[in-house]
Design an enzyme around this catalytic site. Structure first.
Site: not given
Ligand SMILES: NC(=O)c1ccc[n+]([C@@H]2O[C@H](COP(=O)([O-])OP(=O)(O)OC[C@H]3O[C@@H](n4cnc5c(N)ncnc54)[C@H](OP(=O)(O)O)[C@@H]3O)[C@@H](O)[C@H]2O)c1
Length: 271
Positions: A51, A187, A225, A227, A237
């Site tokens: 990251y 999400l 978790i 983001k 959230n």
């Molecule tokens: N191990 C792996 O291979 C792997 C892969 C992917 C992710 N991850 C981990 O999992 C975490 C979460 O996954 P992710 O970031 O892919 O997706 P997520 O948490 O499912 O979704 C993040 C998205 O949702 C938006 N969002 C968050 N809260 C919101 C709300 N209350 N209202 C409207 N939109 C909202 C965010 O926008 P804003 O940023 O504009 O708030 C961002 O665009 C990552 O950050 C990382 O730490 C791990």
């Protein structure tokens, strides 16, 4: 962390059940968002070497030594010696003597290195550089292989999991093996809120749609978790901790599972 929900790990430690993800948070924004998340009340922060924001995440966590901090070894660092060196670099960037959870980011089965990478994590745990160790994106055969070859069961498997991709078989296996399921993209990368059932339940409960989805994870015993960048999203959230879904609401979300709901890469191919 008195009233914060936690899950038991198989190494006699506990993990906060709701965490804060940092993928795609740029180094320059990471400190601000992470410190806002801690201010709002989150106890777990997830990052990864790939990251490229560990320095900012470390600054955001600051002196909060009780925050449960996780990072991950990137694919190119797999192998025993490379992993040990890569882990030390993570600690240096984070400004920490240890992390609470160190993960192998992807199994990369074609590389054939995840067993020795896992042995390095076991040694890092024995040295006190990682209090707990786990994996991410591991499939059933990958989990069984490291357990068989090292006799050490990962404390956690962080996998893609959201209402459109519920991973029921892997969750069942995790329960049998005593592995905590941590949900990445909980999400649905922000798309999950754009759904009629989720919106209807948000209206019924008077809660943000994102909190409804996260509450569904929590009531299934998962560790999501999410983001978020802005304080507004971070707070919305966090409301997941302040209400309950009924059995009927949970089962309506259970029905959103879809065979082709995967959004991220396939762990059997990705490296
Ligand atoms: N191990 C792996 O291979 C792997 C892969 C992917 C992710 N991850 C981990 O999992 C975490 C979460 O996954 P992710 O970031 O892919 O997706 P997520 O948490 O499912 O979704 C993040 C998205 O949702 C938006 N969002 C968050 N809260 C919101 C709300 N209350 N209202 C409207 N939109 C909202 C965010 O926008 P804003 O940023 O504009 O708030 C961002 O665009 C990552 O950050 C990382 O730490 C791990």
């Amino acid at each position: 962390m008195t009233d914060y929900p936690t899950l038991d790990l198989n190494d006699e430690r506990q993990i906060p059940q709701l965490g804060f993800g940092t993928y795609k948070l740029e180094e320059k924004d990471a400190a601000k968002s992470v410190s806002a998340a801690i201010d709002v009340g989150y106890w777990l922060v997830d990052t990864a070497a790939i990251y490229e924001n560990e320095k900012g995440v470390g600054e955001g966590v600051g002196d909060w030594s009780d925050i449960f901090l996780q990072t991950k070894i990137w694919n190119e660092s797999q192998g025993f010696d490379r992993t040990k060196k890569a882990a030390q670099k993570c600690l240096d960037r984070l400004g920490r003597e240890h992390v609470d959870m160190l993960l192998i980011h992807w199994p990369c089965p074609d590389k054939g290195l995840f067993v020795e990478t896992w042995r390095a994590l076991v040694e890092l745990r024995d040295e006190g550089k990682a209090k707990s160790i786990g994996v991410s994106n591991f499939r059933e055969q990958d989990l069984r292989r490291i357990i068989e070859e090292t006799c050490v069961t990962p404390a956690l498997n962080q996998i893609e999991l959201h209402p459109s991709f519920q991973q029921r078989e892997l969750r069942k296996l995790h329960d049998e093996l005593g592995i905590v399921t941590q949900s990445w993209s909980p999400l649905g990368q922000g798309d999950g809120m754009d759904n009629d059932i989720i919106r209807a339940i948000a209206d019924e409960t008077g809660q943000p749609a994102s909190a409804v989805i996260l509450r569904w994870h929590l009531q299934h015993g998962l560790c999501p978790i999410p983001k978020a960048t802005s304080r507004e999203h971070i707070e919305a959230n966090f409301k997941a901790l302040s209400f309950e879904l009924s059995e009927d609401q949970i089962s309506r979300i259970d029905k959103l599972d879809s065979a082709d709901g995967r959004m991220g890469p396939d762990p059997s191919k990705f490296c």
